[in-house]
Design a protein around this motif. Structure first.
Motif, mmCIF file in Angstrom:
data_model
loop_
_atom_site.group_PDB
_atom_site.id
_atom_site.type_symbol
_atom_site.label_atom_id
_atom_site.label_comp_id
_atom_site.label_asym_id
_atom_site.label_seq_id
_atom_site.Cartn_x
_atom_site.Cartn_y
_atom_site.Cartn_z
ATOM 1 N N SER B 30 0.850 -1.195 0.000
ATOM 2 C CA SER B 30 0.000 0.000 0.000
ATOM 3 C C SER B 30 0.882 1.240 0.000
ATOM 4 N N TYR B 31 0.308 2.381 -0.371
ATOM 5 C CA TYR B 31 1.077 3.626 -0.370
ATOM 6 C C TYR B 31 0.211 4.806 0.038
ATOM 7 N N LEU B 32 0.899 5.864 0.459
ATOM 8 C CA LEU B 32 0.222 7.063 0.927
ATOM 9 C C LEU B 32 -0.031 7.976 -0.274
ATOM 10 N N CYS B 33 -1.280 8.381 -0.465
ATOM 11 C CA CYS B 33 -1.611 9.164 -1.655
ATOM 12 C C CYS B 33 -1.040 10.574 -1.628
ATOM 13 N N ALA B 34 -0.823 11.115 -0.453
ATOM 14 C CA ALA B 34 -0.308 12.488 -0.383
ATOM 15 C C ALA B 34 1.150 12.521 -0.820
ATOM 16 N N PRO B 35 1.478 13.362 -1.812
ATOM 17 C CA PRO B 35 2.876 13.470 -2.220
ATOM 18 C C PRO B 35 3.696 14.180 -1.136
ATOM 19 N N LEU B 36 4.858 13.622 -0.799
ATOM 20 C CA LEU B 36 5.668 14.179 0.294
ATOM 21 C C LEU B 36 7.007 14.678 -0.229
ATOM 22 N N SER B 37 7.611 15.610 0.507
ATOM 23 C CA SER B 37 8.962 16.030 0.161
ATOM 24 C C SER B 37 9.930 14.947 0.618
ATOM 25 N N TYR B 38 11.123 14.938 0.016
ATOM 26 C CA TYR B 38 12.079 13.918 0.412
ATOM 27 C C TYR B 38 12.528 14.100 1.861
ATOM 28 N N ALA B 39 12.568 15.368 2.304
ATOM 29 C CA ALA B 39 12.938 15.643 3.696
ATOM 30 C C ALA B 39 11.969 14.941 4.644
ATOM 31 N N THR B 40 10.679 14.973 4.286
ATOM 32 C CA THR B 40 9.671 14.335 5.127
ATOM 33 C C THR B 40 9.832 12.816 5.101
ATOM 34 N N ILE B 41 10.038 12.257 3.903
ATOM 35 C CA ILE B 41 10.243 10.803 3.782
ATOM 36 C C ILE B 41 11.408 10.378 4.680
ATOM 37 N N GLN B 42 12.499 11.136 4.575
ATOM 38 C CA GLN B 42 13.688 10.783 5.342
ATOM 39 C C GLN B 42 13.420 10.879 6.845
ATOM 40 N N ALA B 43 12.710 11.936 7.242
ATOM 41 C CA ALA B 43 12.408 12.118 8.661
ATOM 42 C C ALA B 43 11.552 10.968 9.178
ATOM 43 N N ILE B 44 10.590 10.522 8.364
ATOM 44 C CA ILE B 44 9.738 9.399 8.782
ATOM 45 C C ILE B 44 10.580 8.144 8.953
ATOM 46 N N GLN B 45 11.444 7.878 7.968
ATOM 47 C CA GLN B 45 12.281 6.680 8.051
ATOM 48 C C GLN B 45 13.168 6.721 9.298
ATOM 49 N N GLU B 46 13.729 7.922 9.552
ATOM 50 C CA GLU B 46 14.606 8.048 10.728
ATOM 51 C C GLU B 46 13.831 7.827 12.015
ATOM 52 N N GLN B 47 12.628 8.430 12.083
ATOM 53 C CA GLN B 47 11.862 8.300 13.322
ATOM 54 C C GLN B 47 11.414 6.866 13.570
#
Ligand SMILES: [Zn+2]
Ligand SMILES: [Zn+2]
Ligand SMILES: [Zn+2]
Lengths: 246, 574
Positions: B30-47
């Protein structure tokens, strides 16, 4: 989101009056908008086409296109703060393409003052919406930033309820005919309740033919809006037609 | 450019810029429909990593729902739940990869573009704007270039990096290292724009950098090096030391301290030739465009067949391949771990703010185990300190090619403040005697002094031809050309002249030499204008001021020290 802006604006307001005043358009020291930029880009002495907002070089109330019925029909009046050229165009492009939305906050006051002097009082202010994918890319809708600046300056409520349904090619790249037909079905009213019986200022950054404003005005009108006034930062100027013969 | 966050079958959290590709990817559940910035993707992965350092996704220990966790993180960033919806992925297998093979011709063209893309992006750090420009240059679509970039990221030869990244309580631009950024509330969360490197295109927290980690060169190659000059004795000694340094695996940085006009750039050419033959890439960097413009033709002449990339100013230059690059400060920011050898010319002569960005850029443009040689006539105190502490090797080039010592400035104490109100001072006669030796170049500390001094000198010496200029003077280049031709008796200027401008027989006067704008570097550079040609190897330098400043003292000491060393080494004739 709106709360964020409010905070940011407050911060900017307290800061900028203590700092050295520089022209928001050209950066020269002195006034908020220096006399040179006022003369070169704002042209307060010139009229605006009531239908499409274009700057007019003669005493008429409408441009030739609008007189001939080729202009917007669902707007009660349209006005633009200045001419889309030189420093004002640079400012708008800097905001949009180099991610400097804060610069719009700096012009909030003179822009709002112009709006008050040109347009009747209304129930609220509404921004021309932007499509979600473009919004994600840019991070902000310049029209919304302007609307929130007016909201902050005048305490006018922000009216929402319209969405942009598809990403259309930028209007600038299209011919006049395409511009007027590019936007069919582009805007959808999500909440007619917030619109019925209301009077609004409909805000956008730039208008050239008035087509975008018109497309939004059309759906607002069909949802029962009472009066719709278009308000833009910049518009084109009607070309002077040199009379032939004598 | 934005990305879609994916939840994969194996429990990992991934991302892709292409929604339609996710739809075909059987690994994605599954995937999230809202397009995200790479900074946000990275922050999520880190958290997520922080919350579960042992990777519970794989082991299935946790009952926590990853979707729920991710939404919680995003809400923390300011997102509204209503903007975030998940979509289950059910890839349709009809669109296999095979269908792409159908059109052979189109395929052929794609291969060409892919080859060119890979050749031109090796070792680069490019913004979305840069990639779009590359797409135009390759006559390709933005989307296709993005796909090539994403492919390289998936293959591990490149990475995406948020252009401006949240760091601690603030932000940091990942292109230039700046921490003072312009913050603004974006639609969903706070965002930031870097102003420090904006001259090469916007860098924001919503934007992404494409960082290619491959070397510029693929291996050793044939390089034709044909020097059009012969090294002087002084240059030969320095050149050998530079070569030793470049080959020595233990030293990382060295400082080449040269006398003004001793020809420090050529000293590096033989080492550059060796490096290129070995398959090592070389960067000549300088803060000022005029320095690059001076060095480029000389490199081109001595490396006749080698493709030289010259990147100056803020103009967008065509993308080019090859292992030798000449670049000004901000252009260096477009490279990532690309160079084995960097020759940094006159770093400390950097007159503008932004030297922090230059330092960051150099550090990140250097490959692991790479070397930086700083070339200067006026070393910074930090540089000299590093030498003293043994952290940096020092190489000296104390003499000019004509074996004559450097002119040592003389100080003329002025009893009155120096102002252009009638030439009453005793030093007027000294200017007159300087003129007998050659045309006089008069440096003043402020632009507003140029016109009054021109008038004043003109009044004192009505028969003289006098003019002046400052760096932004629109007629500057034509005036400098006339100065070079010897048309003026006296020329007033605020700045040391552009590099590569040699003025035969010139004599120098510095008015108000104790002014704070004249630090020891400026003073050494101004004095260094004198005696650069074989025909006129000597001349005079006059400092005029009411006081003697530490800067003036240091300048004189440095010049005397160069002469002493040159004498000891037998590089100048007494
Ligand atoms: Zn102005
Ligand atoms: Zn009109
Ligand atoms: Zn930056």
């Amino acid at each position: 989101m709106k709360e964020f802006w409010k905070g940011a604006v407050k911060l900017a307001q307290t800061l900028w009056y203590e700092e050295l005043q520089t022209c928001v358009i050209c950066g020269d020291e002195g006034d908020l908008v220096c006399p040179t930029c006022t003369t070169d880009y704002l042209h307060p002495e010139l009229g605006r086409c009531r239908s499409c907002g274009k700057l007019l070089l003669n005493e008429k109330t409408n441009c030739l296109d609008c007189e001939a019925g080729r202009g917007p029909k669902h707007l009660d009046q349209v006005t633009a703060w200045g001419h889309y050229s030189g420093g004002l165009r640079d400012l708008i492009q800097n905001v949009k393409f180099e991610a400097r939305p804060r610069r719009l906050k700096e012009i909030a006051r003179p822009f709002t003052n112009w709006a008050i002097s040109q347009l009747p009082a209304v129930d609220g202010v509404m921004a021309v919406p932007m499509h979600a994918s473009r919004l994600a890319e840019r991070g902000f809708n310049q029209a919304e930033v302007l609307a929130s600046a007016i909201h902050w300056e005048l305490g006018l409520p922000i009216i929402e309820g319209v969405e942009r349904s598809e990403a259309t090619p930028p209007q600038m790249l299209l011919s006049r005919y395409d511009r007027l037909h590019n936007l069919k079905g582009a805007f959808i009213v999500r909440e007619p309740r917030s619109i019925i019986g209301r009077t609004v200022w409909l805000v956008d950054d730039v208008t050239t033919t008035g087509a975008t404003l018109e497309a939004v005005a059309e759906v607002l009108r069909s949802s029962g809006a009472k009066a719709i006034y278009g308000l833009c930062l910049a518009a084109g100027m009607e070309k002077i037609l040199v009379p032939l013969g004598d | 450019m934005h990305f879609f966050l994916t939840l994969n079958k194996d429990g990992s959290v991934g991302f892709s810029p292409f929604q339609e590709r996710i739809n075909q990817d059987s690994k994605v559940t599954s995937y999230l429909c809202a397009p995200l910035s790479y900074a946000t993707i990275q922050a999520i992965q880190e958290q997520l990593q922080q919350r579960d350092p042992f990777g519970f996704w794989d082991k299935g220990f946790s009952r926590k729902d990853p979707k729920h966790q991710i939404l919680k993180i995003l809400k923390g960033f300011g997102w509204n739940a209503s903007d975030l919806t998940w979509k289950e992925n059910s890839p349709s297998l009809e669109f296999g990869q095979d269908s792409l093979e159908d059109e052979d011709q189109a395929h052929e063209k794609d291969k060409e573009v892919e080859k060119a893309f890979n050749r031109l992006t090796m070792g680069r750090q490019l913004s979305m704007g840069d990639l779009r420009r590359l797409a135009r240059q390759l006559k390709s679509q933005d989307e296709d270039i993005k796909k090539l970039a994403q492919f390289n990221v998936e293959q591990g030869s490149a990475t995406w990096v948020p252009a401006v990244k949240p760091v601690g309580n603030g932000w940091q631009c990942q292109r230039c290292g700046e921490r003072e950024v312009e913050e603004w509330p974006s639609q969903y969360e706070m965002a930031a724009t870097c102003r420090s490197c904006e001259s090469i295109g916007p860098s924001t927290s919503l934007g992404v950098l494409y960082r290619d980690v491959r070397s510029l060169l693929e291996g050793p190659s044939e390089v034709i090096f044909q020097p059009h000059w012969e090294l002087t004795e002084a240059q030969r000694i320095a050149s050998e030391q530079v070569f030793e340094f470049i080959k020595d695996p233990c030293q990382e940085t060295a400082l080449l301290w040269a006398a003004c006009g001793a020809g420090k750039t050529e000293v590096c050419f033989p080492s550059a030739a060796w490096a290129l033959k070995e398959g090592k890439s070389v960067l000549f960097a300088a803060p000022r465009q005029d320095v690059i413009n001076d060095v480029a033709p000389r490199l081109q002449r001595d490396f006749p067949d080698y493709p030289l990339q010259v990147l100056t100013g803020t103009s967008s230059v065509k993308f080019q391949g090859g292992g030798m690059v000449l670049a000004t400060t901000h252009q260096v920011l477009r490279f990532w771990r690309a160079f084995d050898v960097i020759f940094m010319d006159e770093m400390d002569a950097f007159p503008y703010q932004g030297s922090r960005a230059l330092e960051w850029g150099l550090k990140h443009a250097l490959r692991q185990g790479g070397k930086i040689l700083y070339l200067t006539a006026t070393p910074s105190s930090e540089g000299l300190k590093a030498v003293k502490q043994g952290k940096m090797q020092l190489i000296r080039l104390p003499a000019r090619h004509h074996r004559t010592s450097l002119p040592v400035p003389m100080w003329e104490k002025s009893r009155h403040t120096i102002a252009p109100n009638g030439c009453t001072g005793a030093w007027v006669s000294q200017i007159k005697s300087l003129r007998i030796q050659g045309p006089v170049l008069m440096f003043v500390p402020k632009i507003s002094w140029i016109d009054p001094w021109i008038k004043c000198i003109q009044r004192c010496f009505p028969s003289w031809c006098v003019d002046g200029s400052y760096s932004a003077d629109p007629e500057r280049s034509s005036k400098i050309e006339r100065l070079r031709q010897g048309e003026f008796d006296l020329f007033v200027s605020t700045t040391i002249l552009e590099r590569g401008v040699t003025l035969p027989g010139i004599q120098v006067v510095v008015l108000e030499a104790d002014h704070p704008v004249f630090d020891e570097r400026a003073l050494v550079q101004m004095a260094g204008r004198v005696g650069r040609t074989r025909e006129c190897p000597a001349g005079s330098v006059l400092f005029l001021s009411a006081r003697m400043t530490p800067a003036m003292r240091t300048a004189v000491r440095w010049i005397e020290e160069q002469n002493r060393l040159a004498m000891e080494l037998g590089l100048i004739d007494a």
